[in-house]
Scaffold this motif. Structure first.
Motif, PDB file in Angstrom:
ATOM      1  N   LEU A  76      51.918  28.785  52.683  1.00 12.42           N
ATOM      2  CA  LEU A  76      52.137  27.382  52.311  1.00 12.42           C
ATOM      3  C   LEU A  76      53.567  27.145  51.844  1.00 12.42           C
ATOM      4  O   LEU A  76      54.154  26.100  52.126  1.00 12.42           O
ATOM      5  CB  LEU A  76      51.133  26.978  51.236  1.00 12.42           C
ATOM      6  N   ASN A  77      54.139  28.121  51.143  1.00 15.04           N
ATOM      7  CA  ASN A  77      55.552  28.008  50.745  1.00 15.04           C
ATOM      8  C   ASN A  77      56.452  27.947  51.959  1.00 15.04           C
ATOM      9  O   ASN A  77      57.413  27.156  52.001  1.00 15.04           O
ATOM     10  CB  ASN A  77      55.949  29.187  49.861  1.00 15.04           C
ATOM     11  N   LEU A  78      56.174  28.768  52.968  1.00 15.41           N
ATOM     12  CA  LEU A  78      56.977  28.742  54.192  1.00 15.41           C
ATOM     13  C   LEU A  78      56.845  27.415  54.923  1.00 15.41           C
ATOM     14  O   LEU A  78      57.778  26.987  55.610  1.00 15.41           O
ATOM     15  CB  LEU A  78      56.562  29.894  55.111  1.00 15.41           C
ATOM     16  N   LEU A  79      55.703  26.765  54.757  1.00 13.55           N
ATOM     17  CA  LEU A  79      55.509  25.458  55.373  1.00 13.55           C
ATOM     18  C   LEU A  79      56.144  24.338  54.541  1.00 13.55           C
ATOM     19  O   LEU A  79      56.064  23.174  54.915  1.00 13.55           O
ATOM     20  CB  LEU A  79      54.017  25.181  55.564  1.00 13.55           C
ATOM     21  N   GLY A  80      56.756  24.690  53.423  1.00 14.69           N
ATOM     22  CA  GLY A  80      57.477  23.705  52.638  1.00 14.69           C
ATOM     23  C   GLY A  80      56.714  23.105  51.485  1.00 14.69           C
ATOM     24  O   GLY A  80      57.218  22.197  50.819  1.00 14.69           O
ATOM     25  N   TYR A  81      55.508  23.590  51.224  1.00 14.97           N
ATOM     26  CA  TYR A  81      54.715  23.037  50.135  1.00 14.97           C
ATOM     27  C   TYR A  81      55.039  23.709  48.811  1.00 14.97           C
ATOM     28  O   TYR A  81      55.244  24.926  48.752  1.00 14.97           O
ATOM     29  CB  TYR A  81      53.215  23.196  50.416  1.00 14.97           C
ATOM     30  N   LYS A  82      55.051  22.908  47.760  1.00 12.92           N
ATOM     31  CA  LYS A  82      55.066  23.459  46.420  1.00 12.92           C
ATOM     32  C   LYS A  82      53.680  24.030  46.144  1.00 12.92           C
ATOM     33  O   LYS A  82      52.668  23.431  46.526  1.00 12.92           O
ATOM     34  CB  LYS A  82      55.389  22.373  45.389  1.00 12.92           C
ATOM     35  N   THR A  83      53.623  25.165  45.506  1.00 18.91           N
ATOM     36  CA  THR A  83      52.338  25.754  45.151  1.00 18.91           C
ATOM     37  C   THR A  83      52.373  26.228  43.710  1.00 18.91           C
ATOM     38  O   THR A  83      53.444  26.498  43.157  1.00 18.91           O
ATOM     39  CB  THR A  83      51.990  26.961  46.051  1.00 18.91           C
ATOM     40  N   THR A  84      51.203  26.320  43.135  1.00 16.16           N
ATOM     41  CA  THR A  84      51.058  26.961  41.838  1.00 16.16           C
ATOM     42  C   THR A  84      49.775  27.771  41.865  1.00 16.16           C
ATOM     43  O   THR A  84      48.777  27.342  42.446  1.00 16.16           O
ATOM     44  CB  THR A  84      51.039  25.930  40.689  1.00 16.16           C
ATOM     45  N   MET A  85      49.835  28.959  41.300  1.00 12.88           N
ATOM     46  CA  MET A  85      48.683  29.862  41.259  1.00 12.88           C
ATOM     47  C   MET A  85      48.069  29.819  39.860  1.00 12.88           C
ATOM     48  O   MET A  85      48.776  29.973  38.859  1.00 12.88           O
ATOM     49  CB  MET A  85      49.121  31.282  41.577  1.00 12.88           C
ATOM     50  N   ILE A  86      46.769  29.644  39.790  1.00 10.89           N
ATOM     51  CA  ILE A  86      46.106  29.639  38.491  1.00 10.89           C
ATOM     52  C   ILE A  86      46.184  31.021  37.851  1.00 10.89           C
ATOM     53  O   ILE A  86      46.288  31.142  36.636  1.00 10.89           O
ATOM     54  CB  ILE A  86      44.661  29.136  38.623  1.00 10.89           C
ATOM     55  N   ARG A  87      46.154  32.057  38.641  1.00  8.92           N
ATOM     56  CA  ARG A  87      46.432  33.403  38.135  1.00  8.92           C
ATOM     57  C   ARG A  87      47.143  34.191  39.234  1.00  8.92           C
ATOM     58  O   ARG A  87      46.861  34.014  40.413  1.00  8.92           O
ATOM     59  CB  ARG A  87      45.156  34.127  37.679  1.00  8.92           C
ATOM     60  N   GLU A  88      48.059  35.064  38.839  1.00  8.26           N
ATOM     61  CA  GLU A  88      48.798  35.886  39.796  1.00  8.26           C
ATOM     62  C   GLU A  88      48.555  37.366  39.586  1.00  8.26           C
ATOM     63  O   GLU A  88      49.089  38.197  40.325  1.00  8.26           O
ATOM     64  CB  GLU A  88      50.291  35.579  39.705  1.00  8.26           C
ATOM     65  N   THR A  89      47.750  37.695  38.591  1.00  6.96           N
ATOM     66  CA  THR A  89      47.363  39.080  38.329  1.00  6.96           C
ATOM     67  C   THR A  89      45.875  39.103  38.008  1.00  6.96           C
ATOM     68  O   THR A  89      45.211  38.057  37.984  1.00  6.96           O
ATOM     69  CB  THR A  89      48.164  39.676  37.151  1.00  6.96           C
ATOM     70  N   ASP A  90      45.357  40.293  37.731  1.00  2.47           N
ATOM     71  CA  ASP A  90      43.930  40.433  37.454  1.00  2.47           C
ATOM     72  C   ASP A  90      43.644  40.080  36.004  1.00  2.47           C
ATOM     73  O   ASP A  90      43.415  40.950  35.160  1.00  2.47           O
ATOM     74  CB  ASP A  90      43.468  41.859  37.776  1.00  2.47           C
ATOM     75  N   ILE A  91      43.673  38.791  35.714  1.00  2.00           N
ATOM     76  CA  ILE A  91      43.418  38.314  34.357  1.00  2.00           C
ATOM     77  C   ILE A  91      42.434  37.154  34.401  1.00  2.00           C
ATOM     78  O   ILE A  91      42.217  36.528  35.439  1.00  2.00           O
ATOM     79  CB  ILE A  91      44.710  37.830  33.668  1.00  2.00           C
ATOM     80  N   SER A  92      41.851  36.861  33.250  1.00  5.20           N
ATOM     81  CA  SER A  92      41.115  35.623  33.031  1.00  5.20           C
ATOM     82  C   SER A  92      42.065  34.676  32.312  1.00  5.20           C
ATOM     83  O   SER A  92      42.987  35.121  31.624  1.00  5.20           O
ATOM     84  CB  SER A  92      39.871  35.892  32.183  1.00  5.20           C
ATOM     85  N   VAL A  93      41.869  33.371  32.460  1.00  9.79           N
ATOM     86  CA  VAL A  93      42.809  32.418  31.859  1.00  9.79           C
ATOM     87  C   VAL A  93      42.202  31.710  30.654  1.00  9.79           C
ATOM     88  O   VAL A  93      42.634  30.620  30.287  1.00  9.79           O
ATOM     89  CB  VAL A  93      43.313  31.388  32.904  1.00  9.79           C
ATOM     90  N   TYR A  94      41.218  32.333  30.014  1.00 11.27           N
ATOM     91  CA  TYR A  94      40.622  31.737  28.821  1.00 11.27           C
ATOM     92  C   TYR A  94      41.638  31.718  27.674  1.00 11.27           C
ATOM     93  O   TYR A  94      42.562  32.530  27.620  1.00 11.27           O
ATOM     94  CB  TYR A  94      39.367  32.501  28.400  1.00 11.27           C
ATOM     95  N   THR A  95      41.431  30.800  26.740  1.00  9.19           N
ATOM     96  CA  THR A  95      42.305  30.712  25.568  1.00  9.19           C
ATOM     97  C   THR A  95      41.548  30.983  24.274  1.00  9.19           C
ATOM     98  O   THR A  95      42.175  31.142  23.225  1.00  9.19           O
ATOM     99  CB  THR A  95      42.950  29.321  25.476  1.00  9.19           C
ATOM    100  N   LYS A  96      40.233  31.001  24.340  1.00 11.11           N
ATOM    101  CA  LYS A  96      39.439  31.296  23.149  1.00 11.11           C
ATOM    102  C   LYS A  96      38.074  31.834  23.551  1.00 11.11           C
ATOM    103  O   LYS A  96      37.661  31.724  24.710  1.00 11.11           O
ATOM    104  CB  LYS A  96      39.276  30.050  22.280  1.00 11.11           C
ATOM    105  N   GLY A  97      37.415  32.436  22.580  1.00  8.84           N
ATOM    106  CA  GLY A  97      36.090  32.980  22.829  1.00  8.84           C
ATOM    107  C   GLY A  97      36.003  34.431  22.427  1.00  8.84           C
ATOM    108  O   GLY A  97      36.952  35.200  22.621  1.00  8.84           O
ATOM    109  N   ASP A  98      34.847  34.801  21.880  1.00 11.97           N
ATOM    110  CA  ASP A  98      34.607  36.181  21.473  1.00 11.97           C
ATOM    111  C   ASP A  98      33.695  36.906  22.452  1.00 11.97           C
ATOM    112  O   ASP A  98      33.919  38.068  22.781  1.00 11.97           O
ATOM    113  CB  ASP A  98      33.993  36.220  20.066  1.00 11.97           C
ATOM    114  N   THR A  99      32.678  36.216  22.928  1.00 11.16           N
ATOM    115  CA  THR A  99      31.753  36.822  23.883  1.00 11.16           C
ATOM    116  C   THR A  99      32.227  36.543  25.304  1.00 11.16           C
ATOM    117  O   THR A  99      33.065  35.655  25.537  1.00 11.16           O
ATOM    118  CB  THR A  99      30.339  36.255  23.705  1.00 11.16           C
ATOM    119  N   LEU A 100      31.685  37.296  26.260  1.00  8.51           N
ATOM    120  CA  LEU A 100      32.048  37.078  27.660  1.00  8.51           C
ATOM    121  C   LEU A 100      31.677  35.672  28.111  1.00  8.51           C
ATOM    122  O   LEU A 100      32.440  35.025  28.837  1.00  8.51           O
ATOM    123  CB  LEU A 100      31.360  38.119  28.553  1.00  8.51           C
TER     124      LEU A 100
END
Length: 233
Positions: A80-104
């Motif tokens: 998509l970048n080569l096609l000229g689109y701006k992109t954003t990835m919600i994650r780029e590594t093996d992570i979760s993007v939570y900001t709070k919480g103790d249990t799964l």
């Protein structure tokens, strides 16, 4: 050579690459070659499903879904970048993007809310959420698109599903479906699709999903279809 002409040539070359991968969109490639300037107003938000402690489904060979989702999402981003689109990835590594919480469970809930926020805070967003399917019966196979309730999402998913059947899964009877009950898809305010790339419960399909050439072909179909759809709307 002008900057705009250089960009047009890049777009043309990229479309030609997509044609080599899956033999599609010659008309689109010709159109790019004839343009002096190509405007891209949308930002494609790519969501590699799961990640971190939440690996998602586990394949028949023991590989977590999150691994496939990230590999495919990275390839899709690059196209998509080569096609000229701006992109954003919600994650780029093996992570979760939570900001709070103790249990799964709490972390998963936070993770989903953060994904929704990231999408809805992006100007001109179009969401592509990348996942893998799993079913107890290993006979099932094939890529499938699901759509959000937002305007344009159904049309995009249906167009993509037709290309999946035509270019990747000939003979498949899978159809695009509404993403009922999926938290992310029900709360975004932009066009969005969720792509189940294949069944990790099917040994033959998992073997394909591991293959770099198949991943490239899959991403080529998605990127070219999304680009064509956005160019016509």
């Amino acid at each position: 050579m002008s900057k705009h002409r250089k960009m047009a040539l890049i777009y043309f070359s990229t479309c030609m690459m997509l044609l080599v991968c899956v033999k599609i969109y010659s008309a689109t490639a010709t159109a790019f070659a004839e343009q002096d300037e190509v405007e891209r107003d949308n930002c494609i938000v790519i969501d590699p499903g799961h990640g971190g402690e939440d690996g998602g489904a586990v394949s028949c060979t023991g590989t977590p879904e999150s691994t496939y989702n990230l590999d495919i999402s990275r390839r899709l981003r690059d196209l998509l970048n080569l096609l000229g689109y701006k992109t954003t990835m919600i994650r780029e590594t093996d992570i979760s993007v939570y900001t709070k919480g103790d249990t799964l469970a709490q972390k998963k809930a936070s993770d989903l809310k953060e994904r929704v926020n990231l999408v809805n805070e992006t100007d001109g967003a179009v969401l592509i959420s990348v996942h893998q399917n799993y079913f107890s019966d290993s006979q099932y196979s094939g890529a499938q698109g699901f759509y959000a309730k937002t305007d344009g999402s159904q049309e995009l998913a249906e167009e993509l599903q037709a290309e999946f059947v035509s270019k990747l899964n000939p003979g498949s009877r899978r159809q695009a479906k509404k993403s009922s009950g999926i938290y992310l898809m029900e709360r975004i305010n932009c066009r969005g699709i969720l792509v189940e790339c294949g069944f990790l419960s099917n040994p033959q399909e998992e073997k394909k999903l591991k293959d770099v050439s198949y991943q490239k072909a899959l991403c080529s179909v998605i990127a070219a279809t999304v680009s064509r759809y956005l160019s016509n709307t």
